[in-house]
Structures are given as C-alpha cells and as structure tokens.
Write a protein that holds these residues in place. Structure first.
Motif, mmCIF file in Angstrom:
data_model
loop_
_atom_site.group_PDB
_atom_site.id
_atom_site.type_symbol
_atom_site.label_atom_id
_atom_site.label_comp_id
_atom_site.label_asym_id
_atom_site.label_seq_id
_atom_site.Cartn_x
_atom_site.Cartn_y
_atom_site.Cartn_z
ATOM 1 N N LEU A 183 25.160 40.872 38.229
ATOM 2 C CA LEU A 183 25.869 42.153 38.360
ATOM 3 C C LEU A 183 27.185 42.109 37.598
ATOM 4 N N LEU A 184 27.914 41.019 37.755
ATOM 5 C CA LEU A 184 29.203 40.910 37.068
ATOM 6 C C LEU A 184 29.030 41.121 35.561
ATOM 7 N N PHE A 185 27.966 40.551 34.995
ATOM 8 C CA PHE A 185 27.724 40.699 33.561
ATOM 9 C C PHE A 185 27.521 42.163 33.164
ATOM 10 N N GLU A 186 27.114 42.983 34.102
ATOM 11 C CA GLU A 186 26.842 44.395 33.794
ATOM 12 C C GLU A 186 28.058 45.293 34.023
ATOM 13 N N LEU A 187 29.079 44.764 34.660
ATOM 14 C CA LEU A 187 30.177 45.635 35.094
ATOM 15 C C LEU A 187 31.260 45.786 34.030
ATOM 16 N N ASP A 188 31.770 46.974 33.950
ATOM 17 C CA ASP A 188 32.935 47.269 33.122
ATOM 18 C C ASP A 188 33.745 48.302 33.901
ATOM 19 N N ALA A 189 34.872 47.871 34.431
ATOM 20 C CA ALA A 189 35.631 48.727 35.349
ATOM 21 C C ALA A 189 36.776 49.447 34.658
ATOM 22 N N ARG A 190 36.825 49.408 33.342
ATOM 23 C CA ARG A 190 37.993 49.957 32.659
ATOM 24 C C ARG A 190 38.110 51.475 32.782
ATOM 25 N N ALA A 191 36.969 52.153 32.737
ATOM 26 C CA ALA A 191 37.039 53.618 32.860
ATOM 27 C C ALA A 191 37.508 54.009 34.258
ATOM 28 N N GLU A 192 37.031 53.301 35.274
ATOM 29 C CA GLU A 192 37.430 53.615 36.647
ATOM 30 C C GLU A 192 38.921 53.330 36.848
ATOM 31 N N ALA A 193 39.386 52.223 36.272
ATOM 32 C CA ALA A 193 40.813 51.908 36.407
ATOM 33 C C ALA A 193 41.661 52.986 35.744
ATOM 34 N N ALA A 194 41.184 53.484 34.611
ATOM 35 C CA ALA A 194 41.962 54.492 33.873
ATOM 36 C C ALA A 194 42.039 55.806 34.634
ATOM 37 N N SER A 195 40.977 56.138 35.351
ATOM 38 C CA SER A 195 40.965 57.447 36.022
ATOM 39 C C SER A 195 41.498 57.375 37.448
ATOM 40 N N TYR A 196 41.687 56.172 37.963
ATOM 41 C CA TYR A 196 42.158 56.026 39.344
ATOM 42 C C TYR A 196 43.606 56.528 39.458
ATOM 43 N N GLU A 197 43.867 57.324 40.471
ATOM 44 C CA GLU A 197 45.192 57.943 40.602
ATOM 45 C C GLU A 197 46.125 57.158 41.524
ATOM 46 N N GLY A 198 45.585 56.164 42.256
ATOM 47 C CA GLY A 198 46.413 55.436 43.208
ATOM 48 C C GLY A 198 47.106 54.228 42.590
ATOM 49 N N GLU A 199 47.570 53.332 43.483
ATOM 50 C CA GLU A 199 48.282 52.134 43.034
ATOM 51 C C GLU A 199 47.295 50.984 42.842
ATOM 52 N N LEU A 200 47.437 50.303 41.715
ATOM 53 C CA LEU A 200 46.561 49.171 41.400
ATOM 54 C C LEU A 200 47.401 47.907 41.259
ATOM 55 N N LEU A 201 46.939 46.842 41.906
ATOM 56 C CA LEU A 201 47.566 45.539 41.686
ATOM 57 C C LEU A 201 46.483 44.545 41.298
ATOM 58 N N GLY A 202 46.716 43.835 40.220
ATOM 59 C CA GLY A 202 45.831 42.754 39.817
ATOM 60 C C GLY A 202 46.567 41.433 39.896
ATOM 61 N N LEU A 203 45.904 40.436 40.464
ATOM 62 C CA LEU A 203 46.466 39.086 40.498
ATOM 63 C C LEU A 203 45.545 38.177 39.699
ATOM 64 N N VAL A 204 46.107 37.436 38.760
ATOM 65 C CA VAL A 204 45.287 36.453 38.032
ATOM 66 C C VAL A 204 46.047 35.136 37.993
ATOM 67 N N GLY A 205 45.292 34.050 38.015
ATOM 68 C CA GLY A 205 45.903 32.741 37.897
ATOM 69 C C GLY A 205 46.331 32.485 36.464
ATOM 70 N N GLU A 206 47.495 31.914 36.323
ATOM 71 C CA GLU A 206 48.000 31.618 34.978
ATOM 72 C C GLU A 206 47.040 30.711 34.228
ATOM 73 N N LEU A 207 46.383 29.792 34.955
ATOM 74 C CA LEU A 207 45.474 28.841 34.318
ATOM 75 C C LEU A 207 44.018 29.133 34.674
ATOM 76 N N SER A 208 43.755 30.381 34.996
ATOM 77 C CA SER A 208 42.379 30.756 35.337
ATOM 78 C C SER A 208 41.482 30.649 34.113
ATOM 79 N N GLN A 209 40.285 30.147 34.329
ATOM 80 C CA GLN A 209 39.343 29.999 33.218
ATOM 81 C C GLN A 209 38.391 31.182 33.118
ATOM 82 N N LEU A 210 38.338 32.004 34.148
ATOM 83 C CA LEU A 210 37.340 33.081 34.155
ATOM 84 C C LEU A 210 38.021 34.462 34.117
ATOM 85 N N ALA A 211 38.656 34.845 35.198
ATOM 86 C CA ALA A 211 39.427 36.090 35.168
ATOM 87 C C ALA A 211 40.780 35.795 34.532
ATOM 88 N N THR A 212 41.092 36.525 33.473
ATOM 89 C CA THR A 212 42.347 36.284 32.751
ATOM 90 C C THR A 212 43.069 37.606 32.517
#
Lengths: 254, 332
Positions: A183-212
């Motif tokens: 499922l992850l390979f099929e997902l692209d959340a960029r359009a949803e993030a762009a149209s979302y009207e609320g507050e978004l917070l993303g946390l990523v690890g500085e040395l993360s190998q996957l989510a960057t």
C-alpha cells in the motif's frame, strides 16, 4: 480484540486517533506510548489503530486501490469528532491521505510518514519486500530493524519488533507487512496535503533512512510545520522521545 | 485562485519541447534522473517525447523524438508511479504504435490536431480501447478562427467518450490574455471535457496567459524546466510552481525543481537558445509558425523588422502546415 484498535483514556469518543505503522503484530500501542500517555494526560480519548490489520483485510477484499476509502469508512464512526489524526510511518502517510475523507479534523500529525515513495525509499525497501515475498519473516524483520535505526547505527532493542514463533502467526505477519508496504508503494499524499485546510505537523528523524525531509507530503509553510528530530531514525518517539514530544506539545498549543 | 489551482495538474514538457533545442538528444541517464526528480517535486505528468518524430522529418533525431519501447521501459522502471505522457502526430503512428505505448505503461497519449480531426479521432479510439487517457492538442490555436474552433469543439464533444482532455496549444507564442479568454470560452461552452493550456513565451505572456487559462477553466498546465522548449520556450515550470506557492497552493516542491534545474544546466545536452531571439520574437508577434522562420531569418538579415512585418503580413492568415523548410535549427 474484536476491533483492530484500542481505546485509551476516559470518554466514549476518541478525540485523537493514532494510526500504527507496518508491523508483524499489534503491540497494543507500545509504539506510541509516550504520545498516547501525553494525550490521555490532556484528557483525550485516544484510539490506537492496528493499521496493517485493516489494510490487509481491505486489500484482500477490495484491492489496494480502495484501501484508503475503506479505511475512512471504518474510522468514520470511532473517529467522528476527533480533533487530532496522527499516524506513524505508513500510518502517518495514511493520516494525510485521510484528510480528504475526514476534512473536519483540525490537526494532522505525521510521524515519520513518507508523503510519497521517492527513489531512495524505494531502494531502501526493496530488500525488505523481497524477503517478505519469499516468506523469510526473520530476515525481513532484521532488515526492518536495520532500516528504522538511524543511518550508520546498529539497531537497538527499540528498533526491533518482538515477535513470537507461534504456529500460524508467521504467515499472518508476512501478510500484514506485505499488504502494508505494498500500500505504501501506491500512496502519494501530496495532493491531500495541499488541499488540507487544517494544521499539519510532520516529524522526521534527522538520520532516518526511509521517511526523510525530501519525501514528505508537504514543504514547511503557514499551517505546515516540519520538524527534524536530531540524531533520530524512523522511530523518533523512541530515539528521542523528549525532543519529539516537545515539538508535538508546542504544536498542539498553537 | 488557490481553489482553482487545487484542481490543476502540471504536465512537464522539458524532454519533448526542450528536445527542439538539442535534436531530441537527451541522454538516457539524464532522462532517468529527470523523471525521478520531477516525480519527487510532485509534478503530475511528464511528457517524455514524440512517438516517431515531430511534425516534420528531423535527421538523426534523438531518443526523446522517437519514444521507443526500450526508452519508455527505462523511464517506467525509474519512476514507476509517475504518469508518463507521449505526444504524437497521427500521420507518424499506426495503431500498433499506440498499443505498444499502452503496453509500456504510458498513462496519457496526446495527439496533435489542427486540420486533421477525423483521423486523429480514429487514433484516439484506439488509444482509449487500450485503456490510455487521451488528449487532443489543438496546435497553433492562435491561427484558428472562432467559427472553425467551434466546429472542431463540436465534433470533439460528439466523440468525448474517446477523450479525456482537450488542449489549446499556443504553438506560435502569439496569444494574449484577452484572445486566450475568448478561445477558452469557445471551448468551455462547447465541451465538458477537461481543458489544458500549452504556452510559448515568444512575447513574454506565457505566465499571464496560463493564469488566464486557469481562471477560464483550464485544469492542465504545460511547463518546462527553465522554459526549455521550441524557440524562446515555454512557461517556466519553476516560476509556475513559485506562483502556485504564492497563491497558497503548496503541493509542489520548489526546492526539488530547483535541484532539477541545476542538474539540467550541468547537462551537456542543455541548450540555452537565445541566438535567434529576434526571430522568435517576431514570429510570436506576427503569429507565424515555425515553418515561416526561414523567411523571417532571411528578411531580418537584409531588412529592418518593420519591413519584415510588412512582408510577412499575409502569413497572419496561415492555417496549414506550410513549407517544410527549416533554417538555423529545428522547430515545431
């Protein structure tokens, strides 16, 4: 457990929903205990969702293309009235995807959730997928631990998924993980993030190998905050829980 | 405007329109990096070239002018979730080409159309039967009168089950916002298909025209890195994304696009073509297609621009493909 989720705290309705990551089995919310404890302390009812269980079930019944829609339907009842939709890894990606279906949720928190699968993430997950497709669960779990640890560091206990050897559960674990990563390979959340009207917070690890920072669903801006957790890999709530929670608490106060 | 932009999709055309500047000779390494970087930037579609050449034969045409199965497989493997686009002139392709494009994972086939609507619709039917999305790109739209456009759109609407998008392509780079708004109204009133706009920046109006197109109902926007495209070039992708951000639409990563620009600039096949700037300006101003460039070049070498304008006046009514002679460089 009759439903693939766990409700913590007082109150009949969940005010916060946390979507879990791909895992071989549900760990009863241990993956996010520092976050759920804090939210319960704030008076939130917290619904912790065994995301891979729902994904595997929906993918088998409807196909991958309909999983997000199906997940939204499953959550519409228990998540109605939620003021925070959070998710970890795949759960983070799905939290952003669900913005289209649950637009009334005023805050979305994506913890180590890739917004889309870039070339680096695809390369990183390829050996893990191969091991799962070959049914090599033990090998896959070792690769997963190596992938979620901070870059250049050997995985510690906090990066390994405990998994027993009960008969029959191995096959289920492989199915859960395969469905989640496919499922992850099929997902692209960029359009949803762009149209979302609320507050978004993303946390990523500085040395993360996957989510960057490069494969997030959004770039920082008004109503979109991206925080890099110093020295952390994918499991920011375990690699540096104090820093990660400070960032989340500060965001919740805004 | 943000609400309108939320509905729009970007089609990058660097590998295709930019090919006019380097004989379509981008390297496989560059093309692979290009599609990966633009996918990472969030660009919705990448047009990767012409199938079997442009409108006129081009000697020793390169990879992005042919779109072989091998080339498409390479790109599909490099960016499996990116929507790949191929464009073609119907006279250059057969049904077997269309089927091969579908087998190679091409998401959107764009068919150039001007006076050849019937045969183009026949090919659209083949593409649709293969499961592809299909766009009709009305090229050199600045040379098409309102009545002719209404007739075209009427026929397009009658065949809308074969189609997904209809494009207005300002191939001559001649349109201004008022003219474009009239054309958009004609198309919008004649069809329920989605509408796209392809700009050329000959007279500096690519950005203004594209904003106009969006306000008038277009939901597909063509652009290229650094505007790399035929003549003066296209709408600059990086500027369009910066504009989107200024309107609060932040789906695309400007940082990723700027990295892609840096890579493009460092590529040996990047051509910052401006040595015929004056010719392209005049062609845009006079609504002349590329096939008229030879005459403009010759006249410019011996006469003043005013004389060129007077001598070229009849070409304002140009409506066909015209003489196929080329001078100086390739064009479309």
């Amino acid at each position: 457990m009759s439903e693939p989720w766990l409700l913590l705290g007082d109150g009949e309705a969940a005010r916060a929903v946390i979507l879990g990551p791909v895992s071989p089995s549900f760990d009863d919310g241990a993956f996010c205990s520092v976050l759920s404890d804090a939210l319960v302390g704030r008076g939130f009812g917290v619904l912790i969702v065994d995301t891979p269980a729902i994904v595997e079930s929906l993918a088998s019944a409807r196909g991958l293309a309909h999983v997000v829609e199906g997940l939204a339907e499953r959550l519409r009842g228990p998540a109605s009235g939620a003021s925070l939709l959070a998710g970890y890894a795949l759960g983070g990606t799905l939290a952003v995807k669900l913005a289209r279906y649950l637009p009334q949720v005023p805050r979305i928190l994506s913890i180590s959730g890739p917004g889309f699968v870039d070339a680096a993430l695809r390369r990183g997950l390829a050996p893990l997928m191969s091991a799962l497709e070959a049914g090599q669960l033990g090998h896959a779990l070792r690769l997963l631990a190596e992938s979620v640890a901070p870059l250049g560091q050997a995985p510690g206990a906090q990066h390994r998924d405990a998994f027993g050897s009960e008969s029959g559960l191995g096959e289920l674990a492989v199915r859960r993980m395969l469905a989640g990563f496919r499922l992850l390979f099929e997902l692209d959340a960029r359009a949803e993030a762009a149209s979302y009207e609320g507050e978004l917070l993303g946390l990523v690890g500085e040395l993360s190998q996957l989510a960057t920072a490069e494969n997030q669903a959004f770039t920082p801006g008004p109503h979109r905050r991206l925080v890099s957790v110093p020295g952390a890999g994918m499991r920011v709530l375990r690699d540096d829980p104090e820093f990660a929670m400070r960032a989340i608490e500060a965001w919740l106060e805004t | 405007m943000r609400q309108l932009l939320l509905k729009t999709q970007i089609v990058d055309v660097t590998l295709r329109d930019g090919g006019y500047r380097n004989n379509f000779a981008f390297s496989p390494e560059y093309a692979v990096e290009h599609v990966q970087r633009l996918y990472e930037a969030g660009v919705d579609y990448v047009e990767v070239g012409y199938r079997n050449g442009s409108v006129l034969p081009i000697e020793n045409i390169g990879m992005t002018g042919l779109c072989t199965a091998q080339y498409l497989a390479l790109l599909h493997e490099a960016a499996p979730h990116l929507k790949l686009v191929v464009i073609a002139h119907v006279k250059n392709i057969k049904a077997s080409d269309v089927r091969e494009l579908a087998d190679c994972g091409v998401n959107l086939l764009r068919l150039c159309v001007n006076s050849n609507l019937d045969e183009t619709l026949s090919m659209a039917e083949v593409a649709k039967s293969c499961g592809m999305n299909v766009s009709l790109n009305i090229v050199r739209v600045s040379s098409i009168g309102t009545e002719q456009l209404e007739q075209m759109v009427s026929k397009i609407e009658a065949h809308k089950k074969l189609l997904d998008v209809v494009y207005l392509a300002d191939s001559n780079g001649n349109l201004n916002p008022a003219h474009l708004a009239r054309l958009m109204a004609t198309v919008r009133n004649g069809t329920t298909l989605r509408i796209g706009y392809h700009a050329h920046d000959n007279i500096g109006l690519a950005m203004a025209n594209t904003i106009t197109a969006i306000r008038q109902g277009a939901t597909y926007v063509d652009a290229s890195l650094l505007g790399m495209g035929k003549g003066i070039g296209n709408l600059r992708l990086e500027q369009w994304i910066a504009y989107c951000r200024s309107e609060g639409f932040e789906k695309y990563s400007l940082e990723s696009v700027l990295r892609a620009i840096k890579r493009l600039r460092s590529d040996p096949m990047f051509v910052q073509e401006d040595h015929e700037y004056e010719v392209d300006m005049l062609c845009g101003s006079l609504n002349l297609p590329f096939t008229e460039r030879k005459g403009v070049v010759e006249r410019l070498s011996t006469q003043s621009a005013k004389h060129v304008e007077e001598a070229s006046a009849p070409a304002l009514s140009f409506s066909g493909y015209g003489a196929p002679s080329l001078v100086g460089r390739l064009g479309s």
